[in-house]
Design a protein around this motif. Structure first.
Motif, PDB file in Angstrom:
ATOM      1  N   GLY A 145       0.798  -1.211   0.000  1.00 21.47           N
ATOM      2  CA  GLY A 145       0.000   0.000   0.000  1.00 21.47           C
ATOM      3  C   GLY A 145       0.835   1.267   0.000  1.00 21.47           C
ATOM      4  O   GLY A 145       2.072   1.228  -0.099  1.00 21.47           O
ATOM      5  N   SER A 146       0.128   2.389   0.117  1.00 25.79           N
ATOM      6  CA  SER A 146       0.774   3.696   0.057  1.00 25.79           C
ATOM      7  C   SER A 146       0.320   4.570   1.213  1.00 25.79           C
ATOM      8  O   SER A 146      -0.763   4.373   1.773  1.00 25.79           O
ATOM      9  CB  SER A 146       0.446   4.394  -1.267  1.00 25.79           C
ATOM     10  OG  SER A 146       0.929   3.667  -2.370  1.00 25.79           O
ATOM     11  N   LEU A 147       1.164   5.548   1.509  1.00 23.83           N
ATOM     12  CA  LEU A 147       0.880   6.494   2.591  1.00 23.83           C
ATOM     13  C   LEU A 147       1.669   7.757   2.297  1.00 23.83           C
ATOM     14  O   LEU A 147       2.732   7.695   1.651  1.00 23.83           O
ATOM     15  CB  LEU A 147       1.330   5.892   3.924  1.00 23.83           C
ATOM     16  CG  LEU A 147       0.704   6.394   5.228  1.00 23.83           C
ATOM     17  CD1 LEU A 147      -0.798   6.118   5.232  1.00 23.83           C
ATOM     18  CD2 LEU A 147       1.360   5.683   6.421  1.00 23.83           C
ATOM     19  N   LYS A 148       1.159   8.887   2.762  1.00 25.26           N
ATOM     20  CA  LYS A 148       1.884  10.147   2.598  1.00 25.26           C
ATOM     21  C   LYS A 148       1.977  10.818   3.962  1.00 25.26           C
ATOM     22  O   LYS A 148       0.956  11.072   4.597  1.00 25.26           O
ATOM     23  CB  LYS A 148       1.182  11.068   1.605  1.00 25.26           C
ATOM     24  CG  LYS A 148       1.977  12.318   1.266  1.00 25.26           C
ATOM     25  CD  LYS A 148       1.284  13.108   0.160  1.00 25.26           C
ATOM     26  CE  LYS A 148       2.087  14.324  -0.269  1.00 25.26           C
ATOM     27  NZ  LYS A 148       1.434  15.053  -1.390  1.00 25.26           N
ATOM     28  N   VAL A 149       3.183  11.087   4.392  1.00 18.27           N
ATOM     29  CA  VAL A 149       3.402  11.780   5.646  1.00 18.27           C
ATOM     30  C   VAL A 149       3.860  13.202   5.352  1.00 18.27           C
ATOM     31  O   VAL A 149       4.481  13.472   4.312  1.00 18.27           O
ATOM     32  CB  VAL A 149       4.412  11.048   6.549  1.00 18.27           C
ATOM     33  CG1 VAL A 149       3.836   9.715   7.018  1.00 18.27           C
ATOM     34  CG2 VAL A 149       5.734  10.824   5.842  1.00 18.27           C
ATOM     35  N   SER A 150       3.516  14.095   6.266  1.00 22.12           N
ATOM     36  CA  SER A 150       3.787  15.514   6.072  1.00 22.12           C
ATOM     37  C   SER A 150       4.496  16.091   7.285  1.00 22.12           C
ATOM     38  O   SER A 150       4.406  15.541   8.391  1.00 22.12           O
ATOM     39  CB  SER A 150       2.472  16.270   5.860  1.00 22.12           C
ATOM     40  OG  SER A 150       1.734  15.739   4.787  1.00 22.12           O
ATOM     41  N   CYS A 151       5.156  17.201   7.051  1.00 19.27           N
ATOM     42  CA  CYS A 151       5.856  17.902   8.127  1.00 19.27           C
ATOM     43  C   CYS A 151       5.746  19.391   7.866  1.00 19.27           C
ATOM     44  O   CYS A 151       6.046  19.849   6.761  1.00 19.27           O
ATOM     45  CB  CYS A 151       7.316  17.466   8.169  1.00 19.27           C
ATOM     46  SG  CYS A 151       8.377  18.412   9.273  1.00 19.27           S
ATOM     47  N   VAL A 152       5.310  20.123   8.892  1.00 21.48           N
ATOM     48  CA  VAL A 152       5.229  21.572   8.780  1.00 21.48           C
ATOM     49  C   VAL A 152       6.292  22.182   9.685  1.00 21.48           C
ATOM     50  O   VAL A 152       6.511  21.725  10.801  1.00 21.48           O
ATOM     51  CB  VAL A 152       3.819  22.093   9.132  1.00 21.48           C
ATOM     52  CG1 VAL A 152       3.439  21.737  10.559  1.00 21.48           C
ATOM     53  CG2 VAL A 152       3.727  23.597   8.894  1.00 21.48           C
ATOM     54  N   ALA A 153       6.952  23.196   9.164  1.00 20.90           N
ATOM     55  CA  ALA A 153       8.042  23.849   9.901  1.00 20.90           C
ATOM     56  C   ALA A 153       7.637  25.264  10.290  1.00 20.90           C
ATOM     57  O   ALA A 153       7.049  25.994   9.486  1.00 20.90           O
ATOM     58  CB  ALA A 153       9.301  23.889   9.042  1.00 20.90           C
ATOM     59  N   SER A 154       7.981  25.641  11.505  1.00 20.04           N
ATOM     60  CA  SER A 154       7.688  26.991  11.976  1.00 20.04           C
ATOM     61  C   SER A 154       8.942  27.838  11.838  1.00 20.04           C
ATOM     62  O   SER A 154       9.759  27.903  12.754  1.00 20.04           O
ATOM     63  CB  SER A 154       7.240  26.961  13.435  1.00 20.04           C
ATOM     64  OG  SER A 154       8.290  26.471  14.245  1.00 20.04           O
ATOM     65  N   THR A 155       9.095  28.453  10.697  1.00 17.53           N
ATOM     66  CA  THR A 155      10.215  29.343  10.437  1.00 17.53           C
ATOM     67  C   THR A 155       9.846  30.261   9.282  1.00 17.53           C
ATOM     68  O   THR A 155       9.076  29.872   8.409  1.00 17.53           O
ATOM     69  CB  THR A 155      11.500  28.571  10.085  1.00 17.53           C
ATOM     70  OG1 THR A 155      12.522  29.504   9.710  1.00 17.53           O
ATOM     71  CG2 THR A 155      11.276  27.608   8.937  1.00 17.53           C
TER      72      THR A 155
END
Length: 131
Positions: A16-26
């Motif tokens: 299967g598939s998955l998408k992970v995300s990351c948000v940066a505070s800068t």
């Protein structure tokens, strides 16, 4: 100081598939080298994929051709798309950031997969793969 927050982990079947995300505070997200790393209990953290300031990417051999890293500088986001998942891909996935080196007018990233080369880390998001 950069704060990183991951999301998108979950449980998926093998293949299967998955998408992970990351948000940066800068305010200077485009000046950072961004990476995804993973770790399972009892093992060292390992590099998965790195994306430089110019969007050039490098991957660990174990995920080359299956995972894709990307970034959206306008949204301060970095993504990791995980395809053709295998049970051995199950891990806590971490987002990391390191300021790029400025050489004249060019931003340069070492593109290192070594965790110690990165200063800022998120708390991780869990990916589980069932066979």
């Amino acid at each position: 100081q950069v704060q990183l927050v991951e999301s998108g982990g979950g449980s998926v079947q093998s293949g299967g598939s998955l998408k992970v995300s990351c948000v940066a505070s800068t305010n200077d997200f485009s000046d950072y080298c961004m990476g995804w790393f993973r770790q399972v209990p009892g093992k060292e953290r390992e590099g998965v994929a790195i994306i430089g300031a110019a969007h050039y990417a490098t991957y660990a051999p174990s995920v080359e051709g299956r995972f894709t890293i990307s970034r959206d500088n306008a949204k301060n986001m970095v993504y990791l798309e995980l395809n053709s998942l295998k049970p051995e891909d199950a891990a806590m996935y971490y987002c990391a950031a390191e300021p790029a080196l400025r050489l004249s007018s060019t931003l340069v990233c070492a593109m290192s997969l070594i965790p110690s080369q990165y200063t800022y880390w998120g708390q991780g998001t869990q990916v589980t793969v069932s066979s």
